[in-house]
Motif scaffolding. Structure first.
Motif: not given
Length: 239
Positions: A61-76
């Protein structure tokens, strides 16, 4: 005519691509990185006390969320190493107990991250026997092992493409803690090579393996000057 510019080796590392929000290559780069880090994350979750099935579901679930969401757009952009960022994100994921909020069928919807749960648990039991290492140390150790295995697989494929698969299999023990010193003569006789040529090949094999390890590390850092530090960290994780 001016000489061609030196290639910018670290301008398109996978971690750099991942951090570039909106990059068309970011998803593929992230999937590659996730493939490398799946088993280290699973081992971390297991060592945190979760049983095999919940640990699999949480990790998937953790990796699916990383792959399917845009969370990384806010990475510093100053986030540092992917390994460090990913472990912090996984801890946050566990703190939120994501598997209670979004149940994932074990392996479902993850064709790009196809993981065998039984095989994952078998690896965990085989490589992480009972001891007092912390979950963080387990994560670091499995990261190091996964990276070495990937570099070794690349080297095996290179030799196979050259029609030297048998030679690689005979000599690969020197790369994984074994020694071929007592068998150089026998290998030379079997393969129709001189003993000195076998020794030269071993030297080249070691050098290429080290270069591939450095290339794998380079995928997960931002700057070239971080590679040697990561290599030292990798070796320390295996002690």
């Amino acid at each position: 005519m001016a000489p061609p510019e030196k290639p910018q080796r670290f301008a398109t590392t996978q971690w750099s691509l991942v951090a570039a929000a909106g990059s068309p290559d970011a998803r593929e780069a992230l999937a590659t990185l996730c493939g490398l880090y799946w088993h280290p994350c699973y081992a971390f979750v297991r060592r945190r006390g979760y049983a095999a099935e919940p640990a699999f579901d949480l990790t998937q679930g953790f990796f699916l969320r990383l792959l399917e969401s845009n969370d990384l757009a806010t990475v510093d952009r100053e986030r540092g190493r992917f390994r460090t960022w990913l472990l912090a994100a996984l801890k946050h994921h566990l703190a939120n107990d994501w598997h209670r909020e979004q149940a994932q069928k074990r392996g479902g919807g993850a064709a790009h991250l196809s993981i065998d749960g039984a095989e994952a648990e078998s690896q965990y039991e085989r490589l992480e026997p009972s001891h007092d290492l912390t979950p963080e140390r387990i994560f670091e150790r499995r990261w190091a092992l996964a990276l070495l295995q990937r570099a070794l697989g690349t080297l095996r494929d290179e030799y196979a493409r050259l029609g030297k698969a048998d030679l690689f299999e005979r000599l690969s023990g020197v790369l994984t803690g074994g020694s071929a010193e007592s068998t150089y003569q026998a290998i030379a006789a079997d393969l129709g090579m001189s003993e000195s040529n076998v020794k030269v090949t071993v030297h080249r094999l070691r050098n290429r393996y080290r270069a591939l390890i450095q290339e794998e590390i380079a995928r997960t850092v931002e700057r070239e000057d971080e590679v040697d530090d990561e290599l030292r960290h990798l070796l320390a994780a295996l002690e």
